[in-house]
Scaffold this motif. Structure first.
Motif, PDB file in Angstrom:
ATOM      1  N   VAL A   1      -7.232   5.155 -15.120  1.00  0.00           N
ATOM      2  CA  VAL A   1      -6.134   5.550 -14.223  1.00  0.00           C
ATOM      3  C   VAL A   1      -4.861   4.770 -14.562  1.00  0.00           C
ATOM      4  O   VAL A   1      -3.760   5.332 -14.537  1.00  0.00           O
ATOM      5  N   CYS A   2      -4.997   3.505 -14.914  1.00  0.00           N
ATOM      6  CA  CYS A   2      -3.825   2.710 -15.330  1.00  0.00           C
ATOM      7  C   CYS A   2      -3.125   3.381 -16.506  1.00  0.00           C
ATOM      8  O   CYS A   2      -1.897   3.475 -16.537  1.00  0.00           O
TER       9      CYS A   2
ATOM     10  N   GLY B   1     -16.215   2.234  -2.696  1.00  0.00           N
ATOM     11  CA  GLY B   1     -15.474   1.423  -3.650  1.00  0.00           C
ATOM     12  C   GLY B   1     -14.001   1.734  -3.553  1.00  0.00           C
ATOM     13  O   GLY B   1     -13.622   2.874  -3.262  1.00  0.00           O
ATOM     14  N   TYR B   2     -13.176   0.710  -3.778  1.00  0.00           N
ATOM     15  CA  TYR B   2     -11.731   0.890  -3.640  1.00  0.00           C
ATOM     16  C   TYR B   2     -11.010  -0.172  -4.462  1.00  0.00           C
ATOM     17  O   TYR B   2     -11.503  -1.292  -4.642  1.00  0.00           O
ATOM     18  N   LEU B   3      -9.837   0.191  -4.924  1.00  0.00           N
ATOM     19  CA  LEU B   3      -8.875  -0.759  -5.466  1.00  0.00           C
ATOM     20  C   LEU B   3      -7.504  -0.107  -5.461  1.00  0.00           C
ATOM     21  O   LEU B   3      -7.379   1.101  -5.257  1.00  0.00           O
ATOM     22  N   ARG B   4      -6.488  -0.924  -5.661  1.00  0.00           N
ATOM     23  CA  ARG B   4      -5.136  -0.368  -5.771  1.00  0.00           C
ATOM     24  C   ARG B   4      -4.498  -0.871  -7.053  1.00  0.00           C
ATOM     25  O   ARG B   4      -4.795  -1.969  -7.530  1.00  0.00           O
ATOM     26  N   ILE B   5      -3.657  -0.020  -7.609  1.00  0.00           N
ATOM     27  CA  ILE B   5      -2.957  -0.327  -8.848  1.00  0.00           C
ATOM     28  C   ILE B   5      -1.470  -0.390  -8.520  1.00  0.00           C
ATOM     29  O   ILE B   5      -0.918   0.542  -7.923  1.00  0.00           O
ATOM     30  N   LEU B   6      -0.834  -1.486  -8.915  1.00  0.00           N
ATOM     31  CA  LEU B   6       0.558  -1.733  -8.577  1.00  0.00           C
ATOM     32  C   LEU B   6       1.440  -1.673  -9.817  1.00  0.00           C
ATOM     33  O   LEU B   6       1.086  -2.222 -10.867  1.00  0.00           O
ATOM     34  N   ALA B   7       2.578  -1.041  -9.681  1.00  0.00           N
ATOM     35  CA  ALA B   7       3.543  -0.944 -10.773  1.00  0.00           C
ATOM     36  C   ALA B   7       4.183  -2.306 -11.042  1.00  0.00           C
ATOM     37  O   ALA B   7       4.143  -3.214 -10.201  1.00  0.00           O
ATOM     38  N   LYS B   8       4.792  -2.432 -12.219  1.00  0.00           N
ATOM     39  CA  LYS B   8       5.549  -3.649 -12.543  1.00  0.00           C
ATOM     40  C   LYS B   8       6.540  -3.918 -11.416  1.00  0.00           C
ATOM     41  O   LYS B   8       7.147  -2.997 -10.868  1.00  0.00           O
ATOM     42  N   GLY B   9       6.699  -5.200 -11.100  1.00  0.00           N
ATOM     43  CA  GLY B   9       7.658  -5.584 -10.081  1.00  0.00           C
ATOM     44  C   GLY B   9       7.074  -5.665  -8.678  1.00  0.00           C
ATOM     45  O   GLY B   9       7.686  -6.242  -7.790  1.00  0.00           O
TER      46      GLY B   9
ATOM     47  N   ASP C   1       0.821  -1.217   0.000  1.00  0.00           N
ATOM     48  CA  ASP C   1       0.000   0.000   0.000  1.00  0.00           C
ATOM     49  C   ASP C   1       0.850   1.260   0.000  1.00  0.00           C
ATOM     50  O   ASP C   1       0.511   2.241  -0.641  1.00  0.00           O
ATOM     51  N   ARG C   2       1.920   1.241   0.755  1.00  0.00           N
ATOM     52  CA  ARG C   2       2.701   2.470   0.913  1.00  0.00           C
ATOM     53  C   ARG C   2       3.887   2.590  -0.046  1.00  0.00           C
ATOM     54  O   ARG C   2       4.675   3.524   0.051  1.00  0.00           O
ATOM     55  N   HIS C   3       3.987   1.665  -0.992  1.00  0.00           N
ATOM     56  CA  HIS C   3       5.040   1.770  -2.016  1.00  0.00           C
ATOM     57  C   HIS C   3       4.826   3.069  -2.793  1.00  0.00           C
ATOM     58  O   HIS C   3       3.698   3.454  -3.089  1.00  0.00           O
ATOM     59  N   LYS C   4       5.898   3.739  -3.152  1.00  0.00           N
ATOM     60  CA  LYS C   4       5.804   5.056  -3.798  1.00  0.00           C
ATOM     61  C   LYS C   4       5.030   5.039  -5.115  1.00  0.00           C
ATOM     62  O   LYS C   4       4.459   6.049  -5.498  1.00  0.00           O
ATOM     63  N   ASP C   5       4.981   3.904  -5.806  1.00  0.00           N
ATOM     64  CA  ASP C   5       4.287   3.831  -7.093  1.00  0.00           C
ATOM     65  C   ASP C   5       2.863   3.285  -7.006  1.00  0.00           C
ATOM     66  O   ASP C   5       2.142   3.299  -7.996  1.00  0.00           O
ATOM     67  N   THR C   6       2.454   2.790  -5.840  1.00  0.00           N
ATOM     68  CA  THR C   6       1.094   2.262  -5.704  1.00  0.00           C
ATOM     69  C   THR C   6       0.091   3.401  -5.802  1.00  0.00           C
ATOM     70  O   THR C   6       0.246   4.440  -5.169  1.00  0.00           O
ATOM     71  N   VAL C   7      -0.945   3.168  -6.602  1.00  0.00           N
ATOM     72  CA  VAL C   7      -2.004   4.161  -6.784  1.00  0.00           C
ATOM     73  C   VAL C   7      -3.279   3.613  -6.145  1.00  0.00           C
ATOM     74  O   VAL C   7      -3.679   2.484  -6.420  1.00  0.00           O
TER      75      VAL C   7
ATOM     76  N   SER D   1       3.841  -6.882  -7.960  1.00  0.00           N
ATOM     77  CA  SER D   1       3.100  -8.131  -7.895  1.00  0.00           C
ATOM     78  C   SER D   1       3.568  -9.089  -8.992  1.00  0.00           C
ATOM     79  O   SER D   1       3.739 -10.267  -8.756  1.00  0.00           O
ATOM     80  N   TYR D   2       3.767  -8.541 -10.187  1.00  0.00           N
ATOM     81  CA  TYR D   2       4.223  -9.314 -11.346  1.00  0.00           C
ATOM     82  C   TYR D   2       5.388  -8.585 -12.003  1.00  0.00           C
ATOM     83  O   TYR D   2       5.378  -7.363 -12.116  1.00  0.00           O
ATOM     84  N   ASP D   3       6.368  -9.356 -12.476  1.00  0.00           N
ATOM     85  CA  ASP D   3       7.552  -8.748 -13.089  1.00  0.00           C
ATOM     86  C   ASP D   3       7.246  -7.951 -14.351  1.00  0.00           C
ATOM     87  O   ASP D   3       7.816  -6.899 -14.573  1.00  0.00           O
ATOM     88  N   ASN D   4       6.356  -8.472 -15.196  1.00  0.00           N
ATOM     89  CA  ASN D   4       6.143  -7.872 -16.510  1.00  0.00           C
ATOM     90  C   ASN D   4       4.788  -7.196 -16.697  1.00  0.00           C
ATOM     91  O   ASN D   4       4.431  -6.840 -17.822  1.00  0.00           O
ATOM     92  N   TYR D   5       4.046  -7.045 -15.614  1.00  0.00           N
ATOM     93  CA  TYR D   5       2.703  -6.472 -15.708  1.00  0.00           C
ATOM     94  C   TYR D   5       2.445  -5.526 -14.541  1.00  0.00           C
ATOM     95  O   TYR D   5       2.955  -5.744 -13.446  1.00  0.00           O
ATOM     96  N   ILE D   6       1.610  -4.532 -14.784  1.00  0.00           N
ATOM     97  CA  ILE D   6       1.049  -3.811 -13.654  1.00  0.00           C
ATOM     98  C   ILE D   6      -0.129  -4.657 -13.171  1.00  0.00           C
ATOM     99  O   ILE D   6      -0.573  -5.565 -13.875  1.00  0.00           O
ATOM    100  N   ALA D   7      -0.601  -4.381 -11.967  1.00  0.00           N
ATOM    101  CA  ALA D   7      -1.672  -5.194 -11.397  1.00  0.00           C
ATOM    102  C   ALA D   7      -2.739  -4.314 -10.768  1.00  0.00           C
ATOM    103  O   ALA D   7      -2.449  -3.225 -10.267  1.00  0.00           O
ATOM    104  N   ILE D   8      -3.956  -4.805 -10.824  1.00  0.00           N
ATOM    105  CA  ILE D   8      -5.067  -4.191 -10.109  1.00  0.00           C
ATOM    106  C   ILE D   8      -5.469  -5.195  -9.038  1.00  0.00           C
ATOM    107  O   ILE D   8      -5.668  -6.377  -9.336  1.00  0.00           O
TER     108      ILE D   8
END
Length: 154
Positions: A104-105, A62-70, A44-50, A72-79
């Motif tokens: 937003v992605c 409603g809520y979700l978080r978007i994660l940068a590559k690396g 949650d507190r990673h600088k790139d997490t949205v 959750s997954y090496d080659n993908y961003i994640a929701i």
């Protein structure tokens, strides 16, 4: 139904927002789904997490978080952590949340591929937003999940 959308990084969340987000996640993922797992995972507190969330009638619905590559997954961003409060289910808010998430992605991670780990019973929901199943069912925190990829970059 007036919905107020917010897009923030962890450092920009105020204490009330953080409290409501964590309470909603625990109320649904831990209590309602009787799934005991460490929801607070430092991602949650990673600088790139949205963090994308919305208010409905003064409460986060409603809520979700978007994660940068690396993250959750090496080659993908994640929701992930996609959630709609019980009182807002059946209103279409979940679809609005996912539509907003894909926009937003593109704003934060343009032209990057998106992968999710979805609860298996929500496969059709995610299909409607362009995701395709790419795995057999697997258990994540004792709940059936599937891996899904967004078919095209929006």
């Amino acid at each position: 139904m007036t919905i107020a959308w917010q897009v923030k990084h962890f450092k920009d969340l105020n204490i009330d927002e953080l409290y409501e987000i964590l309470k909603l996640r625990i109320d649904v993922f831990v209590v309602e789904q009787t799934c005991f797992y460490p929801d607070i995972d430092n991602i949650d507190r990673h600088k790139d997490t949205v963090h994308l969330f919305c208010y409905l009638e003064g409460n986060i619905a409603g809520y979700l978080r978007i994660l940068a590559k690396g993250q959750s997954y090496d080659n993908y961003i994640a929701i992930g952590r996609v959630i709609v409060a019980a009182q807002a289910r059946g209103t279409g808010l979940g679809h609005q949340l996912m539509t907003k998430a894909l926009t937003v992605c593109q704003q934060y991670f343009p032209d990057q591929k998106i992968k999710i780990s979805a609860q298996e019973h929500l496969e059709n929901f995610y299909n409607k937003h362009g995701f395709e199943r790419i795995s057999k069912m697997y258990l994540e925190d004792n709940i059936p999940h599937i891996a899904m990829l967004l078919k095209t970059v929006n």
